[in-house]
Design a protein around this motif. Structure first.
Motif, mmCIF file in Angstrom:
data_model
loop_
_atom_site.group_PDB
_atom_site.id
_atom_site.type_symbol
_atom_site.label_atom_id
_atom_site.label_comp_id
_atom_site.label_asym_id
_atom_site.label_seq_id
_atom_site.Cartn_x
_atom_site.Cartn_y
_atom_site.Cartn_z
ATOM 1 N N LEU A 39 0.836 -1.201 0.000
ATOM 2 C CA LEU A 39 0.000 0.000 0.000
ATOM 3 C C LEU A 39 0.869 1.248 0.000
ATOM 4 O O LEU A 39 2.056 1.199 0.382
ATOM 5 C CB LEU A 39 -0.922 0.009 1.206
ATOM 6 C CG LEU A 39 -0.300 0.114 2.594
ATOM 7 C CD1 LEU A 39 -1.246 0.872 3.510
ATOM 8 C CD2 LEU A 39 -0.046 -1.263 3.176
ATOM 9 N N PRO A 40 0.307 2.372 -0.425
ATOM 10 C CA PRO A 40 1.094 3.614 -0.483
ATOM 11 C C PRO A 40 1.609 4.035 0.896
ATOM 12 O O PRO A 40 0.896 3.856 1.906
ATOM 13 C CB PRO A 40 0.095 4.636 -1.039
ATOM 14 C CG PRO A 40 -0.933 3.818 -1.747
ATOM 15 C CD PRO A 40 -1.035 2.536 -0.988
ATOM 16 N N LYS A 41 2.781 4.602 0.936
ATOM 17 C CA LYS A 41 3.370 5.043 2.204
ATOM 18 C C LYS A 41 2.508 6.115 2.869
ATOM 19 O O LYS A 41 2.429 6.193 4.097
ATOM 20 C CB LYS A 41 4.792 5.569 1.952
ATOM 21 C CG LYS A 41 5.582 5.830 3.224
ATOM 22 C CD LYS A 41 7.018 6.179 2.911
ATOM 23 C CE LYS A 41 7.849 6.369 4.172
ATOM 24 N NZ LYS A 41 7.953 5.142 4.982
ATOM 25 N N ASP A 42 1.825 6.923 2.046
ATOM 26 C CA ASP A 42 0.976 7.980 2.607
ATOM 27 C C ASP A 42 -0.227 7.428 3.362
ATOM 28 O O ASP A 42 -0.910 8.177 4.073
ATOM 29 C CB ASP A 42 0.493 8.909 1.489
ATOM 30 C CG ASP A 42 1.630 9.748 0.910
ATOM 31 O OD1 ASP A 42 2.667 9.872 1.593
ATOM 32 O OD2 ASP A 42 1.482 10.266 -0.213
ATOM 33 N N ASN A 43 -0.528 6.142 3.212
ATOM 34 C CA ASN A 43 -1.658 5.527 3.919
ATOM 35 C C ASN A 43 -1.236 4.854 5.231
ATOM 36 O O ASN A 43 -2.035 4.147 5.850
ATOM 37 C CB ASN A 43 -2.352 4.480 3.035
ATOM 38 C CG ASN A 43 -3.196 5.097 1.953
ATOM 39 O OD1 ASN A 43 -2.875 5.020 0.770
ATOM 40 N ND2 ASN A 43 -4.278 5.750 2.353
ATOM 41 N N GLU A 44 -0.003 5.111 5.666
ATOM 42 C CA GLU A 44 0.478 4.490 6.901
ATOM 43 C C GLU A 44 -0.408 4.853 8.091
ATOM 44 O O GLU A 44 -0.678 4.045 8.976
ATOM 45 C CB GLU A 44 1.925 4.910 7.153
ATOM 46 C CG GLU A 44 2.538 4.244 8.387
ATOM 47 C CD GLU A 44 4.003 4.618 8.565
ATOM 48 O OE1 GLU A 44 4.649 4.054 9.456
ATOM 49 O OE2 GLU A 44 4.490 5.490 7.792
ATOM 50 N N LYS A 45 -0.922 6.096 8.078
ATOM 51 C CA LYS A 45 -1.765 6.565 9.191
ATOM 52 C C LYS A 45 -3.063 5.776 9.290
ATOM 53 O O LYS A 45 -3.699 5.719 10.352
ATOM 54 C CB LYS A 45 -2.075 8.050 9.001
ATOM 55 C CG LYS A 45 -2.893 8.363 7.742
ATOM 56 C CD LYS A 45 -3.102 9.832 7.544
ATOM 57 C CE LYS A 45 -3.995 10.144 6.360
ATOM 58 N NZ LYS A 45 -3.519 9.543 5.095
ATOM 59 N N ASP A 46 -3.522 5.175 8.172
ATOM 60 C CA ASP A 46 -4.808 4.476 8.164
ATOM 61 C C ASP A 46 -4.715 3.050 8.690
ATOM 62 O O ASP A 46 -5.738 2.397 8.901
ATOM 63 C CB ASP A 46 -5.385 4.443 6.740
ATOM 64 C CG ASP A 46 -5.618 5.843 6.194
ATOM 65 O OD1 ASP A 46 -6.037 6.702 6.987
ATOM 66 O OD2 ASP A 46 -5.383 6.069 4.999
ATOM 67 N N ILE A 47 -3.482 2.559 8.904
ATOM 68 C CA ILE A 47 -3.337 1.170 9.365
ATOM 69 C C ILE A 47 -3.959 0.992 10.747
ATOM 70 O O ILE A 47 -4.487 -0.074 11.078
ATOM 71 C CB ILE A 47 -1.842 0.763 9.367
ATOM 72 C CG1 ILE A 47 -1.320 0.741 7.925
ATOM 73 C CG2 ILE A 47 -1.641 -0.595 10.031
ATOM 74 C CD1 ILE A 47 0.149 0.398 7.800
ATOM 75 N N ASP A 48 -3.934 2.062 11.564
ATOM 76 C CA ASP A 48 -4.503 1.961 12.919
ATOM 77 C C ASP A 48 -6.000 1.690 12.892
ATOM 78 O O ASP A 48 -6.559 1.203 13.875
ATOM 79 C CB ASP A 48 -4.222 3.244 13.701
ATOM 80 C CG ASP A 48 -2.735 3.386 14.027
ATOM 81 O OD1 ASP A 48 -2.045 2.360 14.014
ATOM 82 O OD2 ASP A 48 -2.301 4.526 14.264
#
Length: 775
Positions: free
Chosen positions: A734-743
């Motif tokens: 997945l895109p690095k910018d979506n790291e915040k959505d993993i939570d």
């Protein structure tokens, strides 16, 4: 006391007629059974038993449809008429009661008990006879329908019982009342009963005369319609109805005063009531005004429930009714906490967004229960007329308030939990845009002055807790969406579905199918089998249907095979639900060249897409199939352009486009597909097909690609992760910018998936291809 004597005689049923003892009258007889009964009586001793049938519409009554107490009579004369009927002259002899029905084939033959009237009279009998004669004389004077000769004839009767019977026969009584007098064997009781009836009849006649006199005085204007109205008014006056409409006006005025309306609304209601009083009842305007007043009275203006601000109790109710959904529960508890501190917070406007069957509507009900508020639901699916929301103006025929005001009427309080179901399904046409009308309803800064076209007066919606539900945010207009707090409900994990099925769905279905917990036991492995092999959904509706199927099959087994208990295991699941419908884990069984697994977000949750690329000899023609939307076609073009411009770095023949035609296909061609997250999946499949390097079967990916290879962020990561887990994938790119959505992804899912964060296509290829790509 009377004596009883039993004799056997034929029976003649009478319709709408009753004969008392000592009465002599003519009867016309036409029914076959009745004729045969008469002929039998004439052959024997001329005695026949007359009794009345309970329902005059029955042509051939049986013994249960006849009164069992009647009159033993003598047939004095019989004459056949030209039309086939027989006219007989009968004389009533004694009261008699059916003791036994002996025969009812050709005619009724009955054994009856005859009652003998006592001859002796005491002083009380004489007093009752005088009272009866006195009342009868007064009745004749008022009635003027009975001749004075009749009174003269009855004054010579010395037997008290006969006197009561003769007078009763001259009164305009219903057949049931005459039968009750006939069944009164005791003479004193009979005299008292007839006295009471005559007294009531006198009162009715006097009242009719009084009404007639009052109407006569009002006949100066002499129209027939006016006469009828005055007669009705006179009747209502005697009934204590305050002269009809006057009483209605007084009641409405009292209700308006008690409704505790705002002063401007109360003034409007009283003004309309004044108009209603002056408008004739026959006028069409009268019903319009009355309906408007009724609506003003039906809407709650001040009545409200007291919020139960016990956060612990609310949390228990929410946890009891729903498993998971932590973010929504937390938002409700936050609202309660702030309300407890301020006691003046305006109702929040929540929008629950998620696939069908995840419990959005039932969650709203639980919120109402936890707050101790009334709950009301309005479905907006298919609403395309602005008047559905704002109401119709009263100038139109059949005008009524909009759905918001109708919902408030149903709620009965000013602070309910108001569910606006399927808010994304509204549309617009030439009649207006209902979503624009919803802006005022859902704007906390405006809804304290909501205006309905029918009510006209402003209505305060600020205390209402609005909850909207939607499947797809993209169809909700931006200004409307801006007024709501969006809470996404992605769907349930397998672990959550197991708990929901065991704690909620299965007990509910067992109860609805008339079973008990002791009769049906579904093991945990069986429930897991239903989730994996018979359903593929974000919600639990299909799961509930499958459990209902198990319950139906169990009910059949218990009823037909007389089994007391059924146990469902994973092995026996196919006996209940048939062959497995889905393969658990949609991931490829082996690494394949040119086939990449993409993750998609749909209105019914997340899903996985297989993207296939094949090469054939040609001149660089790019073919796209699978009913792709414009966005996915452009993603394919961008992926193709990236691979062409970076062919050398990727280890691909730079002139491949001159040698091969490239075909990109997404299976399930009948299903429309579109979305801005298939770029890296198409790029990976293209590179794999051109290099011959297989793609890892356990990898799923999502992200858009630019012409320079940069990976752009996407939405719906939680839904996509759930679908990847359902499909048996273990790694997600997945895109690095979506790291915040993993939570946002449930912890149980995060533990079973590994996430690869990428910002460039090179990183994608390294993680997705079996041996990576030589740079």
């Amino acid at each position: 006391m009377t004596n009883k004597k039993e004799i056997i005689v034929p029976l003649l049923p009478l319709r709408g007629l009753l004969v008392y003892p000592t009465m002599v009258l003519h009867l016309d007889v036409g029914r076959d059974k009745s004729v045969q009964a008469l002929e039998k009586a004439m052959v024997d001793d001329h005695l026949i038993f007359l009794t009345t049938q309970k329902d005059i519409s029955i042509d051939e009554p049986d013994s249960n449809e006849l009164y069992h107490l009647g009159t033993l009579t003598r047939v004095k004369q019989m004459l056949k008429l030209p039309n086939g009927t027989i006219r007989v002259l009968v004389e009533g002899l004694k009261r008699a009661k059916i003791a036994e029905v002996l025969d009812d084939e050709d005619y009724f033959s009955v054994k009856v008990e005859a009652f003998e009237e006592p001859e002796s009279r005491d002083v009380e009998d004489q007093a009752l006879m005088r009272t009866l004669l006195s009342h009868f004389e007064q009745y004749i004077k008022v009635s003027k329908k009975i001749s004075t000769e009749t009174f003269t004839s009855v004054t010579d009767i010395e037997e008290p019982g006969r006197l009561a019977d003769i007078i009763a026969s001259h009164l305009p009584l219903k057949l049931k009342e005459k039968q009750e007098i006939l069944e009164t064997i005791n003479i004193k009781d009979r005299l008292n009963r007839v006295i009471s009836i005559i007294h009531n009849e006198k009162e009715v006649l006097n009242l009719e005369k009084k009404i007639g006199n009052r109407v006569k005085k009002s006949m100066e204007r002499t129209q027939k319609e006016y006469y009828l109205r005055e007669q009705m008014k006179a009747i209502q006056t005697e009934l204590g109805d305050k002269e009809g409409k006057t009483g209605e006006i007084a009641d409405l005025k009292a209700k308006i005063t008690e409704a505790n309306m705002p002063s401007n609304v109360e003034n409007t209601a009283l003004k309309e009531l004044n108009r209603y009083e002056k408008v004739p009842s026959s006028s069409a305007e009268s019903s319009v005004i009355r309906n408007y007043i009724d609506w003003l009275l039906a809407i709650p203006w001040s009545k409200e429930t007291v919020d139960d601000l016990n956060i612990n109790k609310a949390e228990k109710i929410l946890d009891r009714d729903h498993y998971g959904l932590e973010k929504v529960k937390e938002r409700v508890l936050e609202y309660l906490a702030v309300q407890q501190l301020t006691n003046s917070l305006k109702g929040p406007i929540l929008c629950l967004v998620g696939p069908p069957g995840v419990g959005k509507t039932s969650l709203a009900k639980s919120i109402a229960s936890s707050l101790n508020r009334n709950f009301v639901r309005v479905s907006l699916g298919g609403v395309r007329d602005e008047s559905e929301i704002r109401g119709h103006r009263r100038t139109y025929v059949g005008a009524m308030p909009g759905r918001v005001i109708q919902g408030m009427k149903k709620a009965g309080t000013v602070n309910p939990v108001f569910l606006l179901d399927e808010i994304d399904k509204m549309s617009n046409d030439f009649r207006g845009d209902p979503s624009s009308a919803m802006l005022e309803v859902l704007d906390p800064e405006q809804n304290h002055n909501f205006s309905d076209h029918y009510i006209e007066e402003t209505y305060d919606l600020s205390k209402v807790m609005f909850i909207a539900t939607a499947n797809n945010l993209s169809t909700i207009p931006g200004p409307l969406l801006d007024r709501m707090e969006v809470i996404s409900i992605a769907g349930y994990t397998e672990h959550e579905k197991l708990h929901i099925a065991k704690d909620h769905l299965l007990p509910k279905q067992i109860k609805e199918h008339g079973l008990s917990k002791s009769q049906l036991q579904v093991r945990d492995d069986a429930v897991q089998g239903v989730v994996r092999y018979y359903t593929r959904e974000a919600g639990v509706r299909s799961l509930e249907r499958q459990l209902a199927g198990i319950c139906r099959k169990t009910a059949k087994i218990i009823v037909s095979e007389t089994k007391k208990r059924v146990v469902v295991t994973a092995k026996s699941l196919e006996d209940f639900l048939g062959k497995k419908r889905f393969r658990y884990g949609q991931a490829e069984l082996e690494d394949q060249v040119g086939i990449a697994t993409g993750l998609a977000y749909t209105t019914v949750g997340g899903d996985t897409l297989q993207i296939e690329v094949s090469l054939s000899k040609g001149k660089g023609k790019l073919v796209l199939t699978g009913k792709l939307g414009d966005v996915m076609k452009e993603s394919a073009q961008a992926a193709f352009s990236y691979v062409r411009s970076n062919a050398k770095e990727l280890g691909i023949d730079e002139n491949f486009h001159e040698k091969f035609d490239i075909h990109i296909h997404v299976p399930e061609g009948a299903v429309p597909k579109d979305g801005p997250s298939a770029g890296i999946t198409m790029t990976t499949a293209l590179v794999s097909a051109l290099t011959g390097v297989p793609i890892r079967r356990e990898v799923g990916m999502t992200g858009e690609v630019t012409l320079r290879g940069r990976v752009l962020p996407i939405g719906g990561l939680k839904e996509k992760s759930l679908s990847a887990h359902r499909a048996g994938l273990t790694k997600i790119i997945l895109p690095k910018d979506n790291e915040k959505d993993i939570d946002d992804i449930p912890e149980s899912i995060r533990e079973e998936l590994s996430f690869v964060l990428v910002s460039h296509v090179d990183e994608v290829l390294k993680a997705a291809l079996v041996d990576g790509v030589e740079q």
